[in-house]
Design a protein around this motif. Sequence first.
Motif, PDB file in Angstrom:
ATOM      1  N   TYR A 148       0.836  -1.205   0.000  1.00  0.00           N
ATOM      2  CA  TYR A 148       0.000   0.000   0.000  1.00  0.00           C
ATOM      3  C   TYR A 148       0.868   1.251   0.000  1.00  0.00           C
ATOM      4  CZ  TYR A 148      -3.439   3.463   1.523  1.00  0.00           C
ATOM      5  OH  TYR A 148      -4.241   4.584   1.601  1.00  0.00           O
ATOM      6  N   TYR A 152       0.868   4.045  -2.898  1.00  0.00           N
ATOM      7  CA  TYR A 152       0.395   5.402  -2.585  1.00  0.00           C
ATOM      8  C   TYR A 152       1.469   6.424  -2.970  1.00  0.00           C
ATOM      9  CZ  TYR A 152      -1.880   9.141   0.101  1.00  0.00           C
ATOM     10  OH  TYR A 152      -2.489  10.310   0.470  1.00  0.00           O
ATOM     11  N   GLY A 183      -5.371  -4.974  -7.015  1.00  0.00           N
ATOM     12  CA  GLY A 183      -6.464  -4.358  -6.275  1.00  0.00           C
ATOM     13  C   GLY A 183      -5.948  -3.457  -5.176  1.00  0.00           C
ATOM     14  N   LEU A 184      -4.888  -3.872  -4.502  1.00  0.00           N
ATOM     15  CA  LEU A 184      -4.266  -3.043  -3.470  1.00  0.00           C
ATOM     16  C   LEU A 184      -3.653  -1.783  -4.086  1.00  0.00           C
ATOM     17  CD1 LEU A 184      -3.407  -2.623  -0.538  1.00  0.00           C
ATOM     18  CD2 LEU A 184      -1.373  -4.020  -1.008  1.00  0.00           C
ATOM     19  N   LEU A 186      -4.719  -0.218  -6.733  1.00  0.00           N
ATOM     20  CA  LEU A 186      -5.819   0.701  -7.040  1.00  0.00           C
ATOM     21  C   LEU A 186      -6.390   1.340  -5.774  1.00  0.00           C
ATOM     22  CD1 LEU A 186      -7.753  -1.188  -9.861  1.00  0.00           C
ATOM     23  CD2 LEU A 186      -6.331   0.852 -10.095  1.00  0.00           C
ATOM     24  N   GLU A 187      -6.484   0.551  -4.707  1.00  0.00           N
ATOM     25  CA  GLU A 187      -6.986   1.099  -3.437  1.00  0.00           C
ATOM     26  C   GLU A 187      -6.120   2.258  -2.972  1.00  0.00           C
ATOM     27  OE1 GLU A 187      -7.166  -0.339   1.212  1.00  0.00           O
ATOM     28  OE2 GLU A 187      -7.358  -1.869  -0.350  1.00  0.00           O
ATOM     29  N   ALA A 188      -4.809   2.054  -3.005  1.00  0.00           N
ATOM     30  CA  ALA A 188      -3.884   3.113  -2.594  1.00  0.00           C
ATOM     31  C   ALA A 188      -3.965   4.299  -3.554  1.00  0.00           C
ATOM     32  CB  ALA A 188      -2.466   2.568  -2.535  1.00  0.00           C
ATOM     33  N   TYR A 190      -6.506   5.415  -5.375  1.00  0.00           N
ATOM     34  CA  TYR A 190      -7.694   6.258  -5.183  1.00  0.00           C
ATOM     35  C   TYR A 190      -7.647   7.007  -3.858  1.00  0.00           C
ATOM     36  CZ  TYR A 190      -9.901   4.639  -9.438  1.00  0.00           C
ATOM     37  OH  TYR A 190     -10.192   4.400 -10.761  1.00  0.00           O
ATOM     38  N   ASP A 191      -6.993   6.423  -2.866  1.00  0.00           N
ATOM     39  CA  ASP A 191      -6.806   7.157  -1.610  1.00  0.00           C
ATOM     40  C   ASP A 191      -5.927   8.389  -1.839  1.00  0.00           C
ATOM     41  OD1 ASP A 191      -8.403   5.437  -0.203  1.00  0.00           O
ATOM     42  OD2 ASP A 191      -6.758   4.355   0.774  1.00  0.00           O
ATOM     43  N   GLU A 203      -8.833   4.634 -15.167  1.00  0.00           N
ATOM     44  CA  GLU A 203      -8.200   3.321 -15.127  1.00  0.00           C
ATOM     45  C   GLU A 203      -8.077   2.752 -16.531  1.00  0.00           C
ATOM     46  OE1 GLU A 203      -9.946   0.302 -12.678  1.00  0.00           O
ATOM     47  OE2 GLU A 203     -10.649   1.755 -11.207  1.00  0.00           O
TER      48      GLU A 203
END
Length: 334
Positions: A148, A152, A183-184, A186-188, A190-191, A203
């Motif tokens: 992450y 990020y 997936g991780l 992308l999560e980071a 968007y944060d 994306e």
Amino acid sequence: MSRVYRICLIEGDGIGHEVVPAARHVLEATGLKCEFVEAEAGWETFERRGTSVPEETVEIVKSADATLFGAATSPTKKVEGFFGAIRYLRRRLDLFANVRPAKHHPVKGSTPGTDLVVVRENTEGLYVEQERRYAKGKVAIADRVITYDASYRIVEYALKLARTRRKQLALVHKANVLPLSDGLFLEAAYDAAKHYPDIQVSEVIVDACAMRLVRNPQSFDVLVMENLFGDILSDLTAGLVGGLGIAPSGNIGEQAAIFEPVHGSAPDIAGKGVANPTAAILSAAIMLDYLGEHETARRIEKAVDITLEQGPLTPDLGGKAGTLEFAKAVAAAL
């Protein structure tokens, strides 16, 4: 009083011994005050000293304002005690952002209107080099590490870069097949993007991205992705604008930065004085951007384009000029 920049030069292997002095010649012609200090790294250094990156090289790079690296050779088979010089420096100095611009130049095969930057995470993915074999050597497994924090950090870097350009950022991934690791990512991503509402974030799946780059590279501004995807797609984008001979890059961290042409050490032409120094010269221009010397960086880019348009050209571009002759023409165009 103008600042004096301390620039570390690492020629490395093969044509690095030719393109780095060529880039230095252009830098000296800009009128900027630079103190150049030389260091060594690469396969030739390993053969002489038993290590590809001596500790004093690491210290010189850390103390310099920026470093220009030529090219490094790596054997295709495992050699005990050897590690790739540039990969080691990236990891040792935490040069987490690999930045590779692809911009149209007046050469054959360059796609008009192309002006994009691939931002590649530089410290993890499959490049952690954690491989092993099982089943009597018949099965090989390589770990792909995505975290992450690293995701990020690289996306935040790309967002800041996009803010200085056309404010568009493409997140390149394969989360449809790799939902946990990508997936991780992308999560980071968007944060991080929550803090940059002025940036248009989209994306694109990596294979679709490759096709879109070939068909419509003008639709991209900044692209950010993990290590392996970035390694592959940045070579593709180099092909869009004329090839590896004119493709620059930077490895940038919080405390140090190393700039290098994307091409390799080219042992087949090393020592002949015919290598194309354009990528090294443009890497020097990116280095000046990093140092805040934006006007001088643009002057170098313009001088390169004038030379590519009017000649003389190196053999890979259809001409007969040598490496230093081309560099002198760029310096004159300044």
